[in-house]
Enzyme design. Structure first.
Site, mmCIF file in Angstrom:
data_model
loop_
_atom_site.group_PDB
_atom_site.id
_atom_site.type_symbol
_atom_site.label_atom_id
_atom_site.label_comp_id
_atom_site.label_asym_id
_atom_site.label_seq_id
_atom_site.Cartn_x
_atom_site.Cartn_y
_atom_site.Cartn_z
ATOM 1 N N SER A 70 0.867 -1.175 0.000
ATOM 2 C CA SER A 70 0.000 0.000 0.000
ATOM 3 C C SER A 70 0.898 1.216 0.000
ATOM 4 O O SER A 70 2.119 1.096 0.060
ATOM 5 C CB SER A 70 -0.882 0.007 1.253
ATOM 6 N N LYS A 71 0.281 2.369 -0.044
ATOM 7 C CA LYS A 71 1.085 3.593 -0.062
ATOM 8 C C LYS A 71 2.026 3.635 1.140
ATOM 9 O O LYS A 71 3.153 4.098 1.045
ATOM 10 C CB LYS A 71 0.168 4.811 -0.022
#
Ligand code: GLU
Length: 480
Positions: free
Chosen positions: A252-253
């Site tokens: 994920s980010k």
């Protein structure tokens, strides 16, 4: 078998690594088998649609050289390839499914559906549509239509039985039909849902292999039932494993996933990123890690994709990028660094022809240490700036006791050189060290600080040699 594969992103955000892997594997299979790779934009969710995302998807694919044979901009026999431009096709199919008894119109209001859901939850029952409209009589339906009630179209799920399919990566997978809802295939605004548009287009576009992330496994049953209701046999499915961050959590980010554009801006080489992404789940079973595009095309196979999660290791990516940078010819590397130097305002755009050789000799000094092209401006700025900025450590060196006098003597010694060959530069500085009887560092450190503004960098003689006589003397005099 010639594979017809597709990458079917929903343009709702920038292109990320996971989607790129889906596109890459699909592209590799098509190229390997002499088939076709399609790009299809699944933009029927108009609330989440984002035009910038569409650009980002296309730019990322182009940057990596994942050319599509059919799709937006290039056209093809099944155009258009943007789903929002295909609405009549979905509406006609929905009508056909209704006529066949595979689908039905549902007039339930949002309020009724909310109440039904709340009641199911309160009774601790599984939630799902209670199929009220599936059992309407012809008269009731006609009355609803006459009253102009808005409706959606739902797929009439078989009440029992199951669907089994053989996933090319995971083997046989079975889902019980009874667990699935009568899902919506056409919304009241006439737009299809993914559950209709994707499998229908896969049929119409003659897709043979559907390669996508494992989060789509649960859609496969619906896709297959819908495909069969349309009178076709489903294609081959291959669900790719998750990609985890270095912390072993879903990428994920927060743990390193970034838009492909960020990797481009950071100066990863497209051929390296391609190689790196190919290895996120696929391996030949050998130790080989570096592959050319051609090798990937010939060696890739879905059978060698694992079904356990792949780990995104940015340290490995940096390592691979550094290797590729060192293996590159100097002129090629300099050419690739140019846009980064320009973006940093260090060199003009276009580059004057007479500057090219200078850029090459500057890059030559950093080729060994460079990991990402975007580091080039930082590492080489002092070669291009007229007004040098000294960092704190360098400032201390040029302000140290006796430094100014040494710098001035160094300028004199270098000015006296007959030519500006590397050897002359070296012997001028070494001569100075000798005549003064000092340790080499006592000359080398202040000179380096004065001409580069920093205390670390490539070899001093190489640096001075590349910088040129006039500029070196100017900087030494400036600091002395
Ligand atoms: N539009 C879907 C997505 O955004 C495609 C899923 C599929 O490949 O079937 O990923």
């Amino acid at each position: 078998m010639k594979a017809r594969t597709r990458y079917a992103p929903s343009p709702t955000g920038p292109q990320h690594i996971g989607g790129l892997r889906t596109a890459l594997y699909s592209w590799l299979l098509a190229r390997q088998t002499g088939g076709q790779f399609l790009l299809r934009l699944e933009d029927t969710d108009r609330e989440r649609y984002d035009a910038e995302s569409e650009r980002s998807i296309k730019n990322s694919l182009r940057w990596l050289g994942l050319d599509w044979d059919e799709g937006p901009e290039v056209g093809g026999p099944h155009a258009p390839y943007t789903q929002s431009e295909r609405l009549p096709i979905y509406q006609e199919a929905a009508e056909r499914l209704i006529a066949q008894g595979n689908a039905y119109r549902c007039y339930c209001t949002k309020q009724r559906l909310d109440e039904m859901r709340a009641a199911q939850q309160a009774a601790k029952l599984p939630t799902g549509y209670d199929r009220k409209c599936r059992n309407l009589t012809a008269e009731e339906r006609a009355a609803n239509e006459a009253a102009g009630l808005p409706s959606v179209v739902r797929f009439a799920m078989p009440a029992d039985g199951s669907v089994t399919f053989t996933d090319a990566i995971r083997g046989d997978i079975t889902f019980e039909n009874g667990l699935l809802d009568d899902f919506v295939i056409l919304k009241s605004d006439g737009y299809p849902t993914y559950q209709l548009a994707a499998p229908l287009d896969d049929v119409l576009m003659e897709i043979t292999h559907i390669i996508r992330g494992e989060e789509w496994i649960s859609s496969a049953t619906k896709n297959i039932l819908l495909t069969r209701a349309l009178g076709h046999e489903p294609p081959i499915y291959a669900h790719l494993p998750l990609i985890l961050g270095p912390d072993k959590k879903k990428l994920s980010k927060r743990n390193g996933d970034a838009a492909v554009k960020d990797y481009q801006d950071a100066g990863y080489l497209p051929e390296v990123l391609l190689n790196f992404i190919a290895l996120l789940g696929w391996s030949e079973g050998t130790d080989q890690e570096l592959y050319t595009r051609e090798e990937l095309i010939s060696k890739f196979s879905l059978e060698n994709v694992t079904n356990h999660p792949a780990v995104f290791d940015v340290v490995k990516l940096d390592w691979m990028n550094g290797l590729a940078i060192r293996a590159m010819s100097l002129s090629e590397l300099a050419k690739r660094c140019v846009p980064y130097l320009q973006a940093a305002g260090l060199i003009p755009d276009p580059v004057p022809a007479e500057m090219l050789a200078y850029i090459e000799s500057v890059i030559a000094l950093e080729q060994e240490r460079l990991h990402k092209l975007a580091d080039a401006p930082e590492m080489t700025a002092f070669f291009f700036k007229h007004d040098l900025e000294w960092d704190d450590k360098a400032l201390k060196k040029v302000q140290a006791d006796g430094a100014k006098e040494i710098l001035s003597a160094a300028a004199d010694a270098l000015e006296a050189t007959a030519d500006w060959s590397f050897e002359s530069v070296e012997s001028a500085v070494r001569g100075l060290i000798e005549t003064r009887g000092v340790k080499p560092g006592e000359v080398i450190h202040p000179v380096r600080a004065a001409v580069t503004g920093r205390t670390v960098g490539p070899g001093l003689f190489e640096t001075i040699h590349v910088l040129g006589k006039a500029e070196t003397i100017r900087r030494l005099r400036n600091a002395s």
